[in-house]
Design an enzyme around this catalytic site. Structure first.
Site, PDB file in Angstrom:
ATOM      1  N   PHE A 401       0.821  -1.223   0.000  1.00 40.72           N
ATOM      2  CA  PHE A 401       0.000   0.000   0.000  1.00 40.72           C
ATOM      3  C   PHE A 401       0.853   1.272   0.000  1.00 40.72           C
ATOM      4  CE2 PHE A 401      -4.198  -1.285   2.347  1.00 40.72           C
ATOM      5  CZ  PHE A 401      -4.810  -1.510   1.131  1.00 40.72           C
ATOM      6  N   GLU A 402       0.310   2.333  -0.577  1.00 37.10           N
ATOM      7  CA  GLU A 402       0.896   3.685  -0.490  1.00 37.10           C
ATOM      8  C   GLU A 402       2.346   3.735  -0.971  1.00 37.10           C
ATOM      9  OE1 GLU A 402      -1.315   5.712   0.064  1.00 37.10           O
ATOM     10  OE2 GLU A 402      -2.729   5.015   1.561  1.00 37.10           O
ATOM     11  N   GLY A 403       2.649   2.967  -1.998  1.00 38.02           N
ATOM     12  CA  GLY A 403       4.028   2.863  -2.473  1.00 38.02           C
ATOM     13  C   GLY A 403       4.721   1.734  -1.740  1.00 38.02           C
TER      14      GLY A 403
END
Length: 592
Positions: A401-403
């Protein structure tokens, strides 16, 4: 900006404990908000986790509605749009507590974060007035459409297209998005597309009711099974021109800045999830009898409990330290005349380095804690009828997630070096000073035996070790450094250990100043346990980096320097872990 240092400056500046915020300082109102979240999870979420995971029709949207009625969705929304208008650290507290809510936490975070904040921070007044109040109550649910089948970490390579209609009133969007959280029930989609042959993305606010929005069935996932995750298709979807968010080709910047917030909020949620796992593991260890004793009496189990708590304590210290830095920067920018929405973005962007570090460290602490939680449960840990099964599977997504954590490690160093090249961060002066120090005879001076003196010296030395390795890598590899991902990740780990260890020290020092040394024995033990890990971690990462690019006399000299900068006096870490574990066992839950 007097109270706060610049983002990334922790590596070259000294921070005083008086200037950091610690979670023990949350006021009565903030504690009430946190308790509201705990009560909500206990009453509405935890009893029906199996129903949530089976994606019972309408169940997750109904939970979002209930959360909206309690104000949980509107904590960080300004009062003028019907929210509570609380500061950044309060919104972090909500993410922290709700992080124990498994799939519900994912739906909540996607809605309140990446789904709502692009409009709040980048929308014009008409857009904010139309959408924010309904998002704040949960009447409308939001999702964020960035990722595509061939566009993940390289977000700006997306193929979704937007073309102005003949009458100039609509952008017609065509394309495919995937892994869209809340996709199955969202009313609002933040969609990123390229207009015509633009190089960069543009963001749009798309209502499901506009038409041309279809989706595949729910994805079958390893974990967070109750979170709605779908592929979303835009087939000649007409979006009014007034629903362009911000300016043309500003979409990539929006995506990056919103992800900064998403990263640190993810770390907060990981902390909340980790605490819940520790509480369950302690409870089980106290109840499970083997060889006529609870397994909580055995050193091997106590080692695990203490390590779990220590890692949580350290990353939690860093998380709220960074949150306060963001709040302080925001206050200073607003006082200087900047508009509130822009100040929110600028303050978070300023601490993008710390957000990346915390995303990595928070998610990896959660992974460690859940893995050890399974181990403490033993055979029951592998049973789908015991709580570790869900926790273990749900934890794994957070490193993606989120990079991904790999991307965030690379970003940590990349952002610091770019700031140095722009003159925003003077890394070269202290790096040069460290290089010169290697050539001199160490000044041992008089030993300072005051409380925290040893830890402060260790932090100074770990900073020197990081600057030495980073400076030498820049000098040796120059422009090719950006391609040396393993070395960059080594340097990122060194800097991250420095930041998290220093944060744990500052929190403990502040706690001792407030409560006295006797009342903070557990925190002092956890700080020192973490310092052992940080020193070892910096030495290992530094050694691997140096081995990769240095050679001959230069390598030998820097390895000597690395050993000098990663010295630590002998410390009975086994006894410290016993002390921490005993506090957990007596409380029968995570208690720090």
């Amino acid at each position: 900006m007097e109270k706060t240092i610049k983002g990334g400056e922790f590596l070259i500046a000294e921070t005083k404990y008086q200037d950091v915020f610690i979670p023990e300082e949350f006021d009565e109102e903030q504690q009430m908000i946190a308790q509201t979240c705990r009560d909500f999870l206990a009453a509405e979420v935890n009893p029906i986790l199996d129903r949530i995971d089976s994606q019972e029709e309408g169940l997750m949207p109904s939970l979002m509605d209930k959360a909206g009625e309690l104000g949980i969705l509107g904590v960080s929304i300004p009062e003028e749009y019907g929210g509570f208008g609380k500061n950044f650290n309060t919104s972090m507290l909500v993410a922290d507590v709700c992080g124990a809510g498994h799939s519900f936490a994912v739906a909540l975070s996607a809605h309140t974060g990446i789904g709502t904040l692009p409009i709040l921070y980048y929308g014009n007044e008409a857009q904010k007035a139309k959408y924010i109040p309904k998002l704040g109550t949960g009447e409308w649910k939001a999702s964020y459409c960035l990722t595509e089948p061939n566009s993940g970490s390289d977000a700006n390579s997306g193929k979704t297209k937007a073309k102005l209609s003949a009458d100039g009133k609509h952008y017609i969007i065509n394309g495919q998005k995937m892994w869209i959280t809340n996709g199955g029930f969202a009313d609002i989609f933040i969609v990123f597309a390229k207009i015509d042959d633009d190089k960069n993305l543009t963001a749009f606010i798309v209502e499901k009711e506009f038409g041309g929005v279809t989706m595949n069935p729910e994805e079958h996932k390893m974990g967070i099974k109750g979170s709605s995750t779908r592929q979303v298709f835009f087939n000649d979807c007409p979006v009014p021109v007034e629903n362009m968010l911000s300016e043309r080709e500003n979409g990539f910047k929006i995506a990056v800045n919103i992800l900064n917030i998403g990263r640190i909020k993810l770390a907060a949620a990981a902390i909340g999830g980790s605490k819940e796992v520790v509480s369950q593991a302690v409870n089980y260890a106290n109840e499970r009898i083997q060889f006529d004793r609870p397994i909580s009496k055995y050193g091997a189990i106590r080692y695990k409990l203490a390590e779990m708590a220590t890692k949580i304590y350290a990353v939690e210290s860093a998380n709220y330290r960074a949150g306060q830095n963001i709040d302080d920067a925001y206050d200073a920018l607003v006082a200087g005349g900047m508009e509130a929405g822009k100040a929110k973005l600028k303050s978070t962007e300023q601490f993008a380095v710390e957000c990346a570090i915390l995303k990595v460290w928070g998610s990896e602490v959660l992974d460690y804690v859940t893995d050890e939680g399974v181990q403490i449960y033993g055979g029951m840990g592998f049973s789908a009828d015991a709580p570790m099964d869900r926790s273990y599977r749900d934890a794994r997504i957070n490193r993606i997630f989120e990079g991904t954590n790999e991307i965030n490690r690379l970003l940590t160093v990349d952002m610091m070096l770019k700031r140095a090249m722009k003159g925003e961060l003077d890394l070269m002066t202290p790096a040069t000073a460290v290089a010169n120090e290697l050539m001199s005879i160490p000044d041992f001076g008089e030993e300072d035996t005051t409380l925290f003196a040893a830890e402060k010296k260790i932090i100074q030395n770990l900073k020197k070790a990081t600057l030495m390795v980073a400076g030498a890598a820049v000098q040796k590899l120059m422009m090719s450094l950006s391609k040396e991902q393993e070395i960059l990740m080594n340097i990122a780990d060194m800097a991250s250990y420095v930041y998290v260890a220093e944060s744990a020290m500052l929190r403990t020092e502040k706690l001792v100043s407030l409560r006295g040394e006797e009342a903070c024995k557990g925190q002092l033990d956890m700080m020192r346990i973490y310092f052992v890990e940080a020193v070892d971690g910096v030495q290992k990462a530094g050694k691997e980096a140096l081995w990769a690019f240095a050679e001959g006399d230069e390598l030998r000299m820097m390895l000597v320097g690395l050993r000098r900068f990663t010295k630590m006096e002998p410390f009975n870490v086994k006894q410290a872990r016993q002390n921490v574990a005993l506090q957990l066992i007596e409380a029968n839950k995570y208690c720090f």
